[in-house]
Design a protein around this motif. Structure first.
Motif, PDB file in Angstrom:
ATOM      1  N   ALA A 182     -34.398 -15.702  29.753  1.00 39.73           N
ATOM      2  CA  ALA A 182     -35.054 -16.755  30.520  1.00 39.73           C
ATOM      3  C   ALA A 182     -34.285 -17.063  31.803  1.00 39.73           C
ATOM      4  CB  ALA A 182     -35.194 -18.018  29.665  1.00 39.73           C
ATOM      5  N   LEU A 183     -32.962 -17.024  31.742  1.00 43.67           N
ATOM      6  CA  LEU A 183     -32.143 -17.252  32.929  1.00 43.67           C
ATOM      7  C   LEU A 183     -32.344 -16.138  33.956  1.00 43.67           C
ATOM      8  CD1 LEU A 183     -30.020 -18.839  34.487  1.00 43.67           C
ATOM      9  CD2 LEU A 183     -28.262 -17.611  33.185  1.00 43.67           C
ATOM     10  N   TYR A 239     -36.718 -21.566  30.756  1.00 40.17           N
ATOM     11  CA  TYR A 239     -35.266 -21.514  30.547  1.00 40.17           C
ATOM     12  C   TYR A 239     -34.765 -22.769  29.845  1.00 40.17           C
ATOM     13  CZ  TYR A 239     -30.285 -21.717  31.447  1.00 40.17           C
ATOM     14  OH  TYR A 239     -28.928 -21.841  31.290  1.00 40.17           O
TER      15      TYR A 239
END
Length: 88
Positions: A8-9, A48
Motif C-alpha cells: 500500500a505504501l 495505506y
C-alpha cells in the motif's frame, strides 16, 4: 483480505509521483490529469492508512479532507438549527 502495508505504501508513493508529474505538466486551472492524480493520492492514502491500522494498529499523522457539497459562496437560508443563543 488484508493488504500488506508495504504494498500500500508503494502504491501511495507511486500516486504521489504521478501527482507531481501531472502538476508539473498541468495545462491550466482545472486540468483533469491533475484532478485525477489528486484523487488517486487520496485513495491510495486511505488504503495505506487502513492497511497500516489493520496490520499494526497504527495510523499516520495525516488526514484527507473531503470537499464540502456547498455551491461555493452562495448564501443559503438560515435554519433555526444553525442558530445558537449565547448569554453573557
Amino acid at each position: 483480505m488484508s493488504i500488506d502495508p508495504r504494498v500500500a505504501l508503494q502504491s501511495l508513493t507511486s500516486a504521489l509521483e504521478e501527482h507531481l508529474v501531472a502538476a508539473s505538466t498541468r495545462r491550466g486551472d482545472g486540468d483533469p490529469a491533475v484532478e485525477a492524480a489528486f484523487f488517486a493520492v487520496a485513495d491510495a492514502f486511505e488504503v495505506y492508512e487502513d492497511a497500516l491500522y489493520e496490520a499494526y494498529n497504527e495510523v499516520t499523522p495525516l488526514q484527507v479532507f473531503e470537499e464540502e457539497e456547498d455551491e461555493g459562496d452562495e448564501e443559503r437560508p438560515v435554519d433555526d438549527d444553525d442558530l445558537e443563543i449565547v448569554e453573557d
